[in-house]
Design a protein around this motif. Structure first.
Motif, PDB file in Angstrom:
ATOM      1  N   GLY A 151      -5.420  23.207  -5.156  1.00  0.00           N
ATOM      2  CA  GLY A 151      -6.445  22.317  -5.166  1.00  0.00           C
ATOM      3  C   GLY A 151      -6.161  20.970  -5.762  1.00  0.00           C
ATOM      4  O   GLY A 151      -6.644  19.739  -5.115  1.00  0.00           O
ATOM      5  N   PHE A 152      -5.140  20.516  -6.355  1.00  0.00           N
ATOM      6  CA  PHE A 152      -4.476  19.340  -6.606  1.00  0.00           C
ATOM      7  C   PHE A 152      -3.863  18.757  -5.547  1.00  0.00           C
ATOM      8  O   PHE A 152      -4.074  17.638  -5.325  1.00  0.00           O
ATOM      9  CB  PHE A 152      -3.673  19.652  -8.115  1.00  0.00           C
ATOM     10  CG  PHE A 152      -3.275  18.170  -8.595  1.00  0.00           C
ATOM     11  CD1 PHE A 152      -4.168  17.020  -8.427  1.00  0.00           C
ATOM     12  CD2 PHE A 152      -1.926  17.959  -9.267  1.00  0.00           C
ATOM     13  CE1 PHE A 152      -3.785  15.797  -9.157  1.00  0.00           C
ATOM     14  CE2 PHE A 152      -1.729  16.752  -9.715  1.00  0.00           C
ATOM     15  CZ  PHE A 152      -2.415  15.691  -9.883  1.00  0.00           C
ATOM     16  N   ALA A 153      -3.009  19.615  -4.722  1.00  0.00           N
ATOM     17  CA  ALA A 153      -2.357  18.856  -3.508  1.00  0.00           C
ATOM     18  C   ALA A 153      -3.443  18.670  -2.429  1.00  0.00           C
ATOM     19  O   ALA A 153      -3.281  17.520  -1.937  1.00  0.00           O
ATOM     20  CB  ALA A 153      -1.545  20.354  -3.028  1.00  0.00           C
ATOM     21  N   LEU A 154      -4.516  19.610  -2.347  1.00  0.00           N
ATOM     22  CA  LEU A 154      -5.520  19.136  -1.274  1.00  0.00           C
ATOM     23  C   LEU A 154      -6.337  17.677  -1.612  1.00  0.00           C
ATOM     24  O   LEU A 154      -6.248  17.028  -0.764  1.00  0.00           O
ATOM     25  CB  LEU A 154      -6.403  20.268  -1.449  1.00  0.00           C
ATOM     26  CG  LEU A 154      -6.163  21.526  -0.760  1.00  0.00           C
ATOM     27  CD1 LEU A 154      -7.278  22.442  -1.208  1.00  0.00           C
ATOM     28  CD2 LEU A 154      -6.208  21.452   0.463  1.00  0.00           C
ATOM     29  N   LEU A 155      -6.347  17.423  -2.995  1.00  0.00           N
ATOM     30  CA  LEU A 155      -7.160  16.153  -3.392  1.00  0.00           C
ATOM     31  C   LEU A 155      -6.096  14.983  -3.265  1.00  0.00           C
ATOM     32  O   LEU A 155      -6.609  13.963  -3.309  1.00  0.00           O
ATOM     33  CB  LEU A 155      -7.489  16.206  -4.841  1.00  0.00           C
ATOM     34  CG  LEU A 155      -8.552  17.257  -5.047  1.00  0.00           C
ATOM     35  CD1 LEU A 155      -8.943  17.367  -6.752  1.00  0.00           C
ATOM     36  CD2 LEU A 155      -9.987  16.658  -4.456  1.00  0.00           C
ATOM     37  N   SER A 156      -4.637  15.185  -3.275  1.00  0.00           N
ATOM     38  CA  SER A 156      -3.560  14.279  -3.107  1.00  0.00           C
ATOM     39  C   SER A 156      -3.093  13.951  -1.683  1.00  0.00           C
ATOM     40  O   SER A 156      -2.676  12.921  -1.626  1.00  0.00           O
ATOM     41  CB  SER A 156      -2.411  14.792  -3.943  1.00  0.00           C
ATOM     42  OG  SER A 156      -2.702  14.780  -5.471  1.00  0.00           O
ATOM     43  N   GLY A 211      -8.742  23.122   5.336  1.00  0.00           N
ATOM     44  CA  GLY A 211      -8.023  22.368   4.159  1.00  0.00           C
ATOM     45  C   GLY A 211      -8.879  21.205   3.771  1.00  0.00           C
ATOM     46  O   GLY A 211      -9.186  21.029   2.592  1.00  0.00           O
ATOM     47  N   LYS A 212      -9.711  20.552   4.556  1.00  0.00           N
ATOM     48  CA  LYS A 212     -10.776  19.640   4.309  1.00  0.00           C
ATOM     49  C   LYS A 212     -11.974  20.104   3.446  1.00  0.00           C
ATOM     50  O   LYS A 212     -12.334  19.804   2.525  1.00  0.00           O
ATOM     51  CB  LYS A 212     -11.301  18.804   5.572  1.00  0.00           C
ATOM     52  CG  LYS A 212     -10.101  17.931   6.088  1.00  0.00           C
ATOM     53  CD  LYS A 212     -10.670  17.249   7.594  1.00  0.00           C
ATOM     54  CE  LYS A 212      -9.426  16.185   7.902  1.00  0.00           C
ATOM     55  NZ  LYS A 212     -10.062  15.490   8.952  1.00  0.00           N
ATOM     56  N   GLU A 213     -12.274  21.489   4.029  1.00  0.00           N
ATOM     57  CA  GLU A 213     -13.315  22.198   3.552  1.00  0.00           C
ATOM     58  C   GLU A 213     -13.119  22.362   2.152  1.00  0.00           C
ATOM     59  O   GLU A 213     -13.945  22.331   1.135  1.00  0.00           O
ATOM     60  CB  GLU A 213     -13.454  23.441   4.250  1.00  0.00           C
ATOM     61  CG  GLU A 213     -14.796  24.185   3.764  1.00  0.00           C
ATOM     62  CD  GLU A 213     -15.207  25.438   4.676  1.00  0.00           C
ATOM     63  OE1 GLU A 213     -15.295  26.565   4.221  1.00  0.00           O
ATOM     64  OE2 GLU A 213     -15.158  25.457   5.663  1.00  0.00           O
TER      65      GLU A 213
END
Length: 151
Positions: free
Chosen positions: A35-40, A96-98
């Motif tokens: 989750g943190f990677a997706l937000l980064s 990934g965007k979802e």
């Protein structure tokens, strides 16, 4: 609380937050690190893989494992960096965007809930204390010979 050290409180609180995020992420087959990677990762332009580690405060080995897992799950794709052929950009897939939106909503819910229970003034003090701790550590003002001599 008086007999607990500052580092104990930080560690115990962070472990509780990490456990909470991992429990929530597991509902979607993910982890807090995912989750943190997706937000980064920049939603539109992607993010250089070399910039993710420092941005996330993650060691290269852990980051490599996380990115490999995300790639295997179809959350990201790696593409050559058009500005620097030696580099790689990490891009989010549609999935990934979802999942990024789910992560974003989870973080926003956490922040909203804390803000409902803690005054703005107390949160400001918390942020200030955290900043001082980070500055002392990054400036090496806790464990070095000069810091000990100045006591």
């Amino acid at each position: 609380m008086k007999d607990k050290t500052i580092d104990y409180i930080l560690r115990a609180t962070w472990q509780a937050v990490a456990r909470m995020y991992n429990e929530e992420a597991s509902k979607y087959g993910a982890t807090m690190a995912t989750g943190f990677a997706l937000l980064s990762i920049d939603r539109e332009k992607g993010t250089p893989s070399t910039a993710l580690g420092p941005k996330m405060g993650m060691e290269p080995t852990s980051l490599t494992r996380t990115l490999k897992s995300m790639e295997d799950k179809g959350l990201i794709v790696r593409k050559k960096n058009p500005a620097d052929g030696r580099g790689v950009l990490i891009h989010l897939t549609a999935d990934g965007k979802e999942k990024r939106e789910l992560s974003k909503n989870t973080v926003l819910k956490f922040n909203e809930t804390i803000r409902e229970h803690v005054s703005d003034e107390k949160l400001l003090h918390f942020m200030e204390v955290a900043e001082v701790i980070n500055d002392l550590i990054s400036d090496k003002k806790i464990f070095n010979d000069n810091a000990l001599e100045n006591k």
